[in-house]
Design a protein around this motif. Structure first.
Motif, short mmCIF file in Angstrom:
data_model
loop_
_atom_site.label_atom_id
_atom_site.label_comp_id
_atom_site.label_asym_id
_atom_site.label_seq_id
_atom_site.Cartn_x
_atom_site.Cartn_y
_atom_site.Cartn_z
N TYR A 76 0.82 -1.20 0.00
CA TYR A 76 0.00 0.00 0.00
C TYR A 76 0.86 1.26 0.00
CZ TYR A 76 -3.69 -3.22 1.40
OH TYR A 76 -4.57 -4.25 1.44
N ILE A 77 0.32 2.32 -0.58
CA ILE A 77 1.00 3.61 -0.50
C ILE A 77 0.67 4.24 0.85
CG2 ILE A 77 1.02 4.01 -3.00
CD1 ILE A 77 -1.35 5.91 -2.59
N ASN A 78 1.50 5.17 1.26
CA ASN A 78 1.31 5.84 2.55
C ASN A 78 0.28 6.95 2.38
OD1 ASN A 78 1.55 6.96 5.05
ND2 ASN A 78 3.72 7.48 4.87
N PRO A 79 -0.83 6.93 3.12
CA PRO A 79 -1.86 7.95 2.96
C PRO A 79 -1.55 9.25 3.71
CG PRO A 79 -2.59 6.34 4.55
CD PRO A 79 -1.26 5.84 4.01
N LEU A 80 -0.58 9.25 4.60
CA LEU A 80 -0.29 10.43 5.41
C LEU A 80 0.11 11.65 4.58
CD1 LEU A 80 -0.08 11.62 8.24
CD2 LEU A 80 2.28 10.85 8.30
N PRO A 81 1.03 11.53 3.61
CA PRO A 81 1.37 12.72 2.81
C PRO A 81 0.17 13.28 2.05
CG PRO A 81 3.03 11.03 2.50
CD PRO A 81 1.92 10.41 3.27
N HIS A 82 -0.72 12.42 1.61
CA HIS A 82 -1.89 12.90 0.89
C HIS A 82 -2.81 13.70 1.82
CE1 HIS A 82 -0.39 9.67 -1.64
NE2 HIS A 82 -0.97 10.30 -2.65
N GLY A 83 -2.99 13.21 3.02
CA GLY A 83 -3.79 13.95 4.00
C GLY A 83 -3.16 15.28 4.37
N LEU A 84 -1.85 15.27 4.55
CA LEU A 84 -1.15 16.51 4.89
C LEU A 84 -1.22 17.52 3.75
CD1 LEU A 84 2.01 15.12 6.69
CD2 LEU A 84 0.07 16.28 7.72
N MET A 85 -1.13 17.05 2.52
CA MET A 85 -1.18 17.97 1.38
C MET A 85 -2.60 18.49 1.15
SD MET A 85 1.79 18.57 0.64
CE MET A 85 2.24 18.25 2.34
N LEU A 86 -3.60 17.70 1.51
CA LEU A 86 -4.97 18.22 1.47
C LEU A 86 -5.11 19.38 2.45
CD1 LEU A 86 -7.77 17.94 0.30
CD2 LEU A 86 -8.29 16.27 2.08
N THR A 87 -4.52 19.23 3.62
CA THR A 87 -4.50 20.33 4.59
C THR A 87 -3.72 21.51 4.04
OG1 THR A 87 -4.60 18.70 6.37
CG2 THR A 87 -3.92 20.92 6.96
N ALA A 88 -2.60 21.26 3.38
CA ALA A 88 -1.80 22.34 2.80
C ALA A 88 -2.57 23.09 1.72
CB ALA A 88 -0.50 21.78 2.23
N ILE A 89 -3.38 22.39 0.96
CA ILE A 89 -4.20 23.05 -0.07
C ILE A 89 -5.21 23.98 0.58
CG2 ILE A 89 -5.97 22.64 -1.83
CD1 ILE A 89 -4.41 20.04 -2.51
N VAL A 90 -5.84 23.53 1.66
CA VAL A 90 -6.81 24.37 2.36
C VAL A 90 -6.12 25.61 2.95
CG1 VAL A 90 -8.38 24.44 4.34
CG2 VAL A 90 -8.36 22.45 2.83
N VAL A 91 -4.94 25.42 3.55
CA VAL A 91 -4.19 26.55 4.10
C VAL A 91 -3.78 27.51 2.98
CG1 VAL A 91 -2.04 27.19 5.27
CG2 VAL A 91 -3.41 25.31 6.14
N SER A 92 -3.38 26.96 1.85
CA SER A 92 -3.00 27.79 0.70
C SER A 92 -4.17 28.64 0.22
CB SER A 92 -2.50 26.88 -0.43
OG SER A 92 -2.29 27.61 -1.60
N LEU A 93 -5.36 28.05 0.16
CA LEU A 93 -6.54 28.81 -0.24
C LEU A 93 -6.86 29.91 0.76
CD1 LEU A 93 -8.88 26.00 -1.59
CD2 LEU A 93 -7.79 27.81 -2.90
N GLY A 94 -6.72 29.60 2.04
CA GLY A 94 -6.95 30.62 3.07
C GLY A 94 -5.95 31.75 2.98
N THR A 95 -4.69 31.40 2.78
CA THR A 95 -3.64 32.41 2.65
C THR A 95 -3.88 33.30 1.43
OG1 THR A 95 -2.06 30.87 3.63
CG2 THR A 95 -1.14 32.72 2.42
N THR A 96 -4.28 32.68 0.33
CA THR A 96 -4.56 33.45 -0.88
C THR A 96 -5.74 34.38 -0.68
OG1 THR A 96 -3.68 31.65 -2.23
CG2 THR A 96 -5.08 33.25 -3.34
N GLY A 97 -6.77 33.91 0.00
CA GLY A 97 -7.94 34.75 0.27
C GLY A 97 -7.59 35.97 1.11
#
Length: 124
Positions: A76-97
């Motif tokens: 299996y692939i590690n799901p942790l980086p995907h979850g962390l990057m989903l959080t990073a996308i949300v933070v990126s959108l907030g920062t951009t706003g």
């Protein structure tokens, strides 16, 4: 030529990520327009997110859902980086706003989003 093709096949995505990241750094450093700086910052953020997502993949890896095919955790692939990057996308959108809201206020107060003009008018 064969060496180049092999490199691009296996590590080419990392070259693309590096180009995107340094394109963002270039835009942040050399641009004199705050909106262009914000866009360059977003390019850098996308490059970092893309790097982590590509780095988390492995050849022959399966989605980590137990479906009875295998019990081997190495498959299996590690799901942790995907979850962390989903959080990073949300933070990126907030920062951009927030940055866009600040740019609107800067434009409203100083009449421009050009760095030189804003600094000139702010020093008065």
């Amino acid at each position: 030529m064969e060496v180049l093709n092999e490199f691009l096949r296996t590590k080419g995505i990392y070259s693309l990520v590096m180009i995107l990241f340094f394109l963002g750094v270039y835009g942040m450093v050399l641009s004199k327009n705050y909106m262009k700086k914000l866009m360059a910052m977003n390019v850098m953020q996308v490059a970092v997110i893309y790097f982590y997502l590509c780095f988390a993949q492995k050849e022959g890896g399966m989605v980590p859902i137990l479906d009875g095919i295998t019990n081997n955790p190495d498959a299996y692939i590690n799901p942790l980086p995907h979850g962390l990057m989903l959080t990073a996308i949300v933070v990126s959108l907030g920062t951009t706003g927030v940055a866009l809201a600040l740019l609107m206020r800067i434009k409203e107060i100083y009449g421009s989003v050009e760095e030189v003009e804003v600094l000139r008018r702010a020093s008065k």
